[in-house]
Scaffold this active site. Structure first.
Site, mmCIF file in Angstrom:
data_model
loop_
_atom_site.group_PDB
_atom_site.id
_atom_site.type_symbol
_atom_site.label_atom_id
_atom_site.label_comp_id
_atom_site.label_asym_id
_atom_site.label_seq_id
_atom_site.Cartn_x
_atom_site.Cartn_y
_atom_site.Cartn_z
ATOM 1 N N ASP A 23 -37.254 51.800 -24.379
ATOM 2 C CA ASP A 23 -37.564 50.902 -23.257
ATOM 3 C C ASP A 23 -36.280 50.168 -22.875
ATOM 4 O O ASP A 23 -35.728 49.428 -23.681
ATOM 5 C CB ASP A 23 -38.655 49.916 -23.706
ATOM 6 C CG ASP A 23 -39.153 49.031 -22.562
ATOM 7 O OD1 ASP A 23 -38.394 48.815 -21.592
ATOM 8 O OD2 ASP A 23 -40.284 48.536 -22.662
ATOM 9 N N HIS A 67 -46.020 43.600 -15.660
ATOM 10 C CA HIS A 67 -45.644 42.267 -15.180
ATOM 11 C C HIS A 67 -44.971 42.344 -13.819
ATOM 12 O O HIS A 67 -44.320 43.330 -13.494
ATOM 13 C CB HIS A 67 -44.674 41.627 -16.175
ATOM 14 C CG HIS A 67 -43.601 42.568 -16.654
ATOM 15 N ND1 HIS A 67 -42.355 42.619 -16.102
ATOM 16 C CD2 HIS A 67 -43.614 43.551 -17.606
ATOM 17 C CE1 HIS A 67 -41.636 43.574 -16.698
ATOM 18 N NE2 HIS A 67 -42.379 44.164 -17.608
ATOM 19 N N HIS A 86 -40.401 38.525 -16.416
ATOM 20 C CA HIS A 86 -41.858 38.326 -16.434
ATOM 21 C C HIS A 86 -42.172 37.166 -15.498
ATOM 22 O O HIS A 86 -42.176 36.015 -15.891
ATOM 23 C CB HIS A 86 -42.361 38.054 -17.854
ATOM 24 C CG HIS A 86 -42.267 39.257 -18.737
ATOM 25 N ND1 HIS A 86 -41.261 39.434 -19.643
ATOM 26 C CD2 HIS A 86 -43.018 40.382 -18.831
ATOM 27 C CE1 HIS A 86 -41.406 40.601 -20.265
ATOM 28 N NE2 HIS A 86 -42.468 41.195 -19.784
HETATM 29 MN MN MN Z 1 -39.780 47.881 -20.371
HETATM 30 MN MN MN Z 2 -41.814 45.857 -18.840
#
Ligand code: MN
Ligand code: MN
Length: 292
Positions: free
Chosen positions: A80, A153, A161
């Site tokens: 990620d 988000h 976020h």
């Molecule tokens: Mn991510």
């Molecule tokens: Mn994310």
């Protein structure tokens, strides 16, 4: 919103993803994978929006290597990473099965299919609850559960976020997507679907502006504020710049409440977790998947 920067961040993201994905093999140092991704982002004209997360098996998110990390890639690994261009963020993730097990592959497929369903259905008139139901139904059709306390988000400039949670379950929210920049990230588990805070990891973020007592900590804090603002950063980035002793300053800054130290999010029963993520620019006129 700056569409040009959003598209540029997304295209860098997509290029890095296509480049790194086939290179990741069982036994590779996590540190090498993270460095490669982050160097490539910079080479292509972006900056990391947060440290590369390389979370394995029951770790759902927030593991990034330390400066001298010796752990290696294995199991069900979630990759990620995010890019920003002038603060406009592209966030994405993919999962790899480095063991060749059926269960890992099924978990990954469920998460990919859930994200594909998002790609087919998301639009400005759709509600958060409706999208959550689509994601949840897809995951349940594989006999797995979405993780209830992990969500996508909304994003704003320099804000990862930004307030709207994009649930992976039908939470009955009637809020419409409208116009905005969103990350959708179905997390799938063969456990019950809850993560809790595990051990403290190696990711921090600046949260409260106070004057640190120690002069070294003060110098490091100035760098953090200039370089990352409120965006998360890795302890290894600080060690690279200020040397190994800077880890003590990070601990002091954490104790004084100036930095937040992220815990590794771990499936509550130690079960496996997969994740797939893309970023969507949504408006009444069109939906763009910026990271594809
Ligand atoms: Mn991510
Ligand atoms: Mn994310």
């Amino acid at each position: 919103m700056n569409k040009e920067s959003i598209i540029k961040a997304g295209s860098i993201c997509s290029e890095v993803k296509k480049w790194i994905r086939p290179q990741i093999k069982k036994g590779d140092l996590l540190l090498d994978i993270a460095d490669k991704i982050e160097d490539k982002i910079k080479e292509l004209g972006g900056l990391p929006a947060f440290p590369t997360n390389l979370s394995i098996n029951e770790q759902a998110a927030h593991y990034t290597p330390t400066w001298n990390d010796e752990s290696t890639a294995h199991g069900l690994i979630k990759v990620d990473f995010g890019i920003h261009v002038d603060g406009w963020i592209a966030d994405n993730a993919f999962s790899l099965d480095l063991e060749g097990t059926n269960e890992n592959e099924k978990l990954i497929e469920a998460s990919q299919k859930a994200l594909e369903a998002v790609e087919k259905n998301i639009n400005s008139e759709l509600t958060i609850g409706e999208l959550g139901k689509i994601i949840e139904d897809t995951i349940n059709s594989y006999g797995f559960n979405p993780i209830a306390n992990l969500s996508g988000h909304s994003m704003e400039q320099y804000n990862l976020h930004a307030g709207v949670s994009v649930s992976n379950m039908n939470n009955h929210s009637t809020k419409k997507f409208g116009t905005g920049l969103y990350a959708s990230e179905p997390f799938v588990t063969n456990g019950n679907g809850i993560v809790h805070d595990g051990a403290k990891g190696n990711i921090y973020a600046f949260v409260q502006d106070k004057q640190p007592r120690n002069p070294n900590a003060r110098k490091i804090l100035e760098f953090i504020k200039d370089e990352f603002g409120d965006l998360p950063f890795a302890s290894r980035w600080i060690v690279k710049k200020f040397g190994n002793k800077s880890r003590i300053s990070l601990m002091q800054l954490e104790r004084e409440g100036i930095l937040h130290h992220y815990a590794i999010l771990t499936e509550a029963k130690g079960k496996l977790v997969s994740q797939t993520e893309n970023t969507f620019l949504v408006s009444p006129e069109e939906v763009m998947i910026t990271t594809k």
